[in-house]
Scaffold this motif. Structure first.
Motif, mmCIF file in Angstrom:
data_model
loop_
_atom_site.group_PDB
_atom_site.id
_atom_site.type_symbol
_atom_site.label_atom_id
_atom_site.label_comp_id
_atom_site.label_asym_id
_atom_site.label_seq_id
_atom_site.Cartn_x
_atom_site.Cartn_y
_atom_site.Cartn_z
ATOM 1 N N MET A 330 57.080 94.814 -20.578
ATOM 2 C CA MET A 330 56.177 96.615 -20.054
ATOM 3 C C MET A 330 57.496 96.977 -19.397
ATOM 4 S SD MET A 330 52.322 96.018 -21.055
ATOM 5 C CE MET A 330 52.326 98.363 -22.020
ATOM 6 N N ALA A 331 57.128 96.763 -17.970
ATOM 7 C CA ALA A 331 58.128 97.374 -16.999
ATOM 8 C C ALA A 331 59.880 97.414 -17.394
ATOM 9 C CB ALA A 331 57.943 96.317 -15.546
ATOM 10 N N VAL A 332 60.121 96.821 -17.774
ATOM 11 C CA VAL A 332 61.918 96.357 -18.497
ATOM 12 C C VAL A 332 61.412 97.716 -19.120
ATOM 13 C CG1 VAL A 332 63.376 94.472 -19.240
ATOM 14 C CG2 VAL A 332 62.307 93.894 -17.495
ATOM 15 N N GLN A 333 60.708 97.085 -20.383
ATOM 16 C CA GLN A 333 60.865 98.352 -21.198
ATOM 17 C C GLN A 333 61.090 99.346 -21.294
ATOM 18 O OE1 GLN A 333 59.196 97.680 -24.970
ATOM 19 N NE2 GLN A 333 58.608 99.612 -25.021
ATOM 20 N N SER A 334 60.430 100.054 -19.766
ATOM 21 C CA SER A 334 60.039 101.292 -19.886
ATOM 22 C C SER A 334 61.374 102.032 -18.883
ATOM 23 C CB SER A 334 58.717 101.409 -18.962
ATOM 24 O OG SER A 334 58.393 103.053 -18.187
ATOM 25 N N LEU A 335 61.346 101.138 -17.568
ATOM 26 C CA LEU A 335 63.138 101.102 -17.172
ATOM 27 C C LEU A 335 63.999 101.606 -17.288
ATOM 28 C CD1 LEU A 335 61.483 99.051 -13.340
ATOM 29 C CD2 LEU A 335 61.282 101.815 -14.059
ATOM 30 N N SER A 336 64.230 100.067 -18.505
ATOM 31 C CA SER A 336 65.386 100.264 -19.381
ATOM 32 C C SER A 336 65.509 101.701 -19.945
ATOM 33 C CB SER A 336 65.885 99.396 -20.047
ATOM 34 O OG SER A 336 64.958 99.549 -21.209
ATOM 35 N N MET A 337 65.146 102.954 -19.890
ATOM 36 C CA MET A 337 65.418 104.518 -20.703
ATOM 37 C C MET A 337 65.167 105.061 -19.743
ATOM 38 S SD MET A 337 64.291 103.174 -24.098
ATOM 39 C CE MET A 337 64.776 101.526 -23.683
ATOM 40 N N VAL A 338 65.485 104.929 -18.952
ATOM 41 C CA VAL A 338 65.749 105.426 -18.013
ATOM 42 C C VAL A 338 67.245 106.403 -17.857
ATOM 43 C CG1 VAL A 338 65.753 106.307 -15.765
ATOM 44 C CG2 VAL A 338 64.340 105.059 -16.619
ATOM 45 N N PRO A 339 68.612 105.275 -18.338
ATOM 46 C CA PRO A 339 69.813 105.763 -18.154
ATOM 47 C C PRO A 339 70.222 106.753 -19.526
ATOM 48 C CG PRO A 339 69.904 103.624 -17.141
ATOM 49 C CD PRO A 339 67.954 103.866 -17.579
ATOM 50 N N LEU A 340 69.382 106.296 -21.024
ATOM 51 C CA LEU A 340 69.584 107.461 -22.170
ATOM 52 C C LEU A 340 68.849 108.681 -21.628
ATOM 53 C CD1 LEU A 340 67.331 105.293 -24.530
ATOM 54 C CD2 LEU A 340 69.913 105.012 -23.132
ATOM 55 N N LEU A 341 68.077 108.857 -20.681
ATOM 56 C CA LEU A 341 68.041 110.307 -20.292
ATOM 57 C C LEU A 341 69.285 111.363 -19.929
ATOM 58 C CD1 LEU A 341 64.757 110.555 -18.312
ATOM 59 C CD2 LEU A 341 64.682 110.258 -20.507
ATOM 60 N N PHE A 342 70.106 109.979 -19.390
ATOM 61 C CA PHE A 342 71.307 111.101 -19.103
ATOM 62 C C PHE A 342 72.512 111.258 -20.142
ATOM 63 C CE2 PHE A 342 68.563 109.641 -15.963
ATOM 64 C CZ PHE A 342 68.736 110.820 -15.110
ATOM 65 N N ILE A 343 72.158 110.440 -21.152
ATOM 66 C CA ILE A 343 73.328 109.779 -22.391
ATOM 67 C C ILE A 343 74.025 111.731 -22.425
ATOM 68 C CG2 ILE A 343 72.979 108.042 -22.882
ATOM 69 C CD1 ILE A 343 71.992 108.796 -25.443
ATOM 70 N N GLY A 344 75.283 111.924 -23.299
ATOM 71 C CA GLY A 344 75.794 113.357 -23.772
ATOM 72 C C GLY A 344 76.118 112.918 -24.975
ATOM 73 N N THR A 345 76.450 114.156 -25.138
ATOM 74 C CA THR A 345 77.472 114.035 -26.970
ATOM 75 C C THR A 345 78.625 113.311 -26.875
ATOM 76 O OG1 THR A 345 78.213 116.223 -26.577
ATOM 77 C CG2 THR A 345 76.762 116.565 -27.372
ATOM 78 N N HIS A 346 78.808 112.565 -26.431
ATOM 79 C CA HIS A 346 80.808 111.413 -26.605
ATOM 80 C C HIS A 346 80.203 110.093 -26.599
ATOM 81 C CE1 HIS A 346 82.728 115.566 -25.908
ATOM 82 N NE2 HIS A 346 82.131 115.385 -23.993
ATOM 83 N N ARG A 347 81.125 109.760 -27.439
ATOM 84 C CA ARG A 347 80.968 108.364 -28.144
ATOM 85 C C ARG A 347 80.803 107.539 -26.923
ATOM 86 N NH1 ARG A 347 83.643 106.655 -33.827
ATOM 87 N NH2 ARG A 347 82.551 108.350 -35.179
ATOM 88 N N ILE A 348 81.650 107.777 -26.001
ATOM 89 C CA ILE A 348 81.039 106.899 -24.636
ATOM 90 C C ILE A 348 80.172 106.847 -24.331
ATOM 91 C CG2 ILE A 348 81.962 109.298 -22.627
ATOM 92 C CD1 ILE A 348 83.359 105.710 -22.540
ATOM 93 N N ALA A 349 79.123 106.761 -24.254
ATOM 94 C CA ALA A 349 78.012 107.077 -23.993
ATOM 95 C C ALA A 349 77.688 105.540 -24.899
ATOM 96 C CB ALA A 349 76.893 108.063 -24.815
ATOM 97 N N LEU A 350 78.119 105.437 -25.576
ATOM 98 C CA LEU A 350 77.788 104.074 -26.351
ATOM 99 C C LEU A 350 78.353 102.609 -24.611
ATOM 100 C CD1 LEU A 350 79.874 103.775 -29.719
ATOM 101 C CD2 LEU A 350 77.182 104.053 -29.513
ATOM 102 N N ALA A 351 79.139 102.938 -24.041
ATOM 103 C CA ALA A 351 78.859 101.871 -23.044
ATOM 104 C C ALA A 351 77.862 101.668 -21.937
ATOM 105 C CB ALA A 351 80.286 102.364 -22.476
ATOM 106 N N VAL A 352 76.314 102.911 -21.895
ATOM 107 C CA VAL A 352 75.303 102.825 -21.764
ATOM 108 C C VAL A 352 74.604 102.528 -22.536
ATOM 109 C CG1 VAL A 352 73.509 104.822 -20.861
ATOM 110 C CG2 VAL A 352 76.019 104.719 -19.980
ATOM 111 N N ILE A 353 74.618 103.196 -23.747
ATOM 112 C CA ILE A 353 73.476 102.699 -24.988
ATOM 113 C C ILE A 353 73.427 100.847 -24.861
ATOM 114 C CG2 ILE A 353 72.804 102.657 -27.226
ATOM 115 C CD1 ILE A 353 74.276 105.884 -26.981
ATOM 116 N N ILE A 354 75.004 100.793 -25.703
ATOM 117 C CA ILE A 354 74.471 98.714 -26.140
ATOM 118 C C ILE A 354 74.086 97.887 -24.352
ATOM 119 C CG2 ILE A 354 75.512 97.292 -26.152
ATOM 120 C CD1 ILE A 354 77.887 98.991 -27.847
ATOM 121 N N PRO A 355 74.527 98.225 -23.573
ATOM 122 C CA PRO A 355 73.768 97.304 -22.560
ATOM 123 C C PRO A 355 72.303 97.875 -22.411
ATOM 124 C CG PRO A 355 75.807 98.398 -21.200
ATOM 125 C CD PRO A 355 75.282 99.007 -22.755
#
Length: 468
Positions: A330-355
């Motif tokens: 549960m800790a891994v599931q929760s903490l892994s979401m934190v970087p998604l709070l900072f994604i933007g509207t460009h496809r470069i966000a995929l470099a964050v989303i996929i990992p």
């Protein structure tokens, strides 16, 4: 399988039958999600009515899992499993041949009933075949890996399959596999039907099933009256179970810390991850402009981590215990979401989303395996159906209500991105709160001395009552 666990030919065939059923159901569910627009167009279902393709399945799958799980304890798990698989075969044929919205939704509802019958029965039969301990944990881990593999396979090949053949293939694929399972099961698995006739707790069955159906409908349709009716029926169910001489779900079992906190954790895990996937699907297609096929790959490739987690989780539970692995997942599931709070509207966000999805899916499936082990630990053999019915119900209810809940949170904001960030922030906070409460609840249970094993609650009062 590791070298320290040796399975005979019969046990391997039992695994093929029981785990294969879950794999088949998850592949079907995933492909139908991908094929939803084609399904609607094929039978003339309006776009606004498309969610009912999922809801018609989810309502019976969630509302009747607890009931059917307990019926397996009382009247025989193998016969219930066979009935569920047979119903799945017939409903899949009906769905593949459907030419109208009414027939299609009927087929989906019947598939939901089949899932409510077959899934807890299959898990109960697994628990009865493999004794509590490292082997069972590994088997349940393999079950989690195959369920994740089914979703991954469906996401990766669903679009291609529907394009090359038809949306009807998503239904017809079930038919030969279900037929094979029906042929193999009687020769491999013995029944547990009790030698004496058991009286069914009809008031309990009616109130719990009606209450769950009302609550899920209220979440999907945002209906306050249905929510109130559901709460009243579930409260009535609790009172009935306290007073019934032969309760459908004995309260002493529902109060057991492993059952209570295991299912509470499972509810959080499924609710938050399902909603995250839905919101990210809208983001990938609506903000980044990805096609459904590419979106399937974005989720499907990280699904490989989920498959690995299912295999590894069983080993981790054998080494560290189900409580520690559940909380860590549960800790891994929760903490892994934190970087998604900072994604933007460009496809470069995929470099964050996929990992992030790789890590999140790994933690998610690890937690699923651990919550299944937790919720079914320390119970008598004749209570396995109730325990697996609870875990199945938890999963189905959570999947049904997670999307409406976080979608409502996102809808409070004026822009899609701000709504997405708020909903994902709520996801992180709820999962973190859930793991904290789970840790505290299971830790208090571990510190409490238990006179005998298995004893439902391990307290002096229950021990005295059981002797009386």
């Amino acid at each position: 399988m590791s070298d320290d666990i040796h399975l005979g030919r019969r046990e391997r065939l039992i695994l093929f039958v029981l785990l294969g059923t879950g794999f088949m159901l998850s592949v079907d569910f995933s492909i139908l999600n991908v094929a939803l627009p084609d399904v609607g167009a094929g039978v003339g279902l309006s776009r606004t009515a498309l969610p009912w393709v999922a809801s018609a399945y989810a309502l019976p799958a969630a509302g009747f899992s607890l009931l059917f799980g307990r019926l397996g304890d009382l009247f025989g798990r193998r016969r219930l499993f066979l009935a569920g698989v047979a119903l799945l075969l017939l409903s899949s044929l009906l769905g593949g041949l459907a030419g109208s919205p009414q027939l299609l939704l009927t087929a989906r509802a019947l598939q939901g009933f089949a899932t409510a019958m077959a899934t807890p029965a299959a898990l109960s039969l697994l628990l009865g075949t493999f004794k509590e301990g490292p082997t069972r944990a590994r088997v349940l881990g393999l079950n989690g890996a195959l369920l994740s593999g089914g979703f991954t396979v469906g996401a990766l090949v669903g679009g291609t399959l529907v394009s090359v053949l038809s949306w009807r293939a998503a239904f017809f694929l079930n038919v030969p596999f279900a037929a094979l399972i029906l042929l193999l099961t009687p020769a491999l698995i013995t029944d547990n039907a009790p030698p004496h006739r058991v009286k069914l707790d009809l008031p309990g069955a009616v109130t719990v099933s009606g209450g769950l159906l009302a609550v899920i409908y209220a979440a999907v349709e945002k209906s306050a009256p249905a929510g109130i009716a559901g709460a009243v029926l579930l409260a009535a169910f609790w009172v009935i179970e306290l007073r019934s001489p032969a309760p459908l779900a004995p309260v002493r079992i529902l109060r057991r810390p492993t059952v209570k906190w295991g299912n509470a954790a499972g509810f959080v895990v499924f609710t938050m991850e399902t909603a995250m996937i839905f919101l990210m699907t809208l983001y990938l297609q609506g903000v980044l402009g990805l096609s459904p096929l590419v979106t399937g790959f974005v989720f499907g490739v990280p699904g490989l981590a989920a498959m690995a987690a299912g295999v590894i989780a069983g080993r981790l539970i054998g080494r560290f215990g189900h409580r520690d692995v559940l909380v860590a997942g549960m800790a891994v599931q929760s903490l892994s979401m934190v970087p998604l709070l900072f994604i933007g509207t460009h496809r470069i966000a995929l470099a964050v989303i996929i990992p992030v999805l790789f890590v999140s899916f790994f933690g998610h499936v690890t937690a699923i395996v651990a919550y299944t082990v937790t919720g079914t630990t320390g119970l008598a053999e004749d209570e396995h159906g109730l325990a697996t019915g609870m875990t199945s119900m938890t999963q189905q209810v959570a999947i049904s209500v997670g999307i409406p809940i976080l979608s409502s949170v996102a809808a409070t904001q004026t822009s899609q991105m701000s709504g997405l960030r708020l909903a994902l922030g709520a996801d992180v906070a709820v999962t973190a709160a859930g793991l904290t409460l789970t840790w505290l609840g299971l830790t208090r249970h571990r510190r409490r001395p238990e006179p005998t094993e298995p004893l439902p609650l391990g307290s002096e009062r229950q021990l005295t009552a059981s002797k009386g």
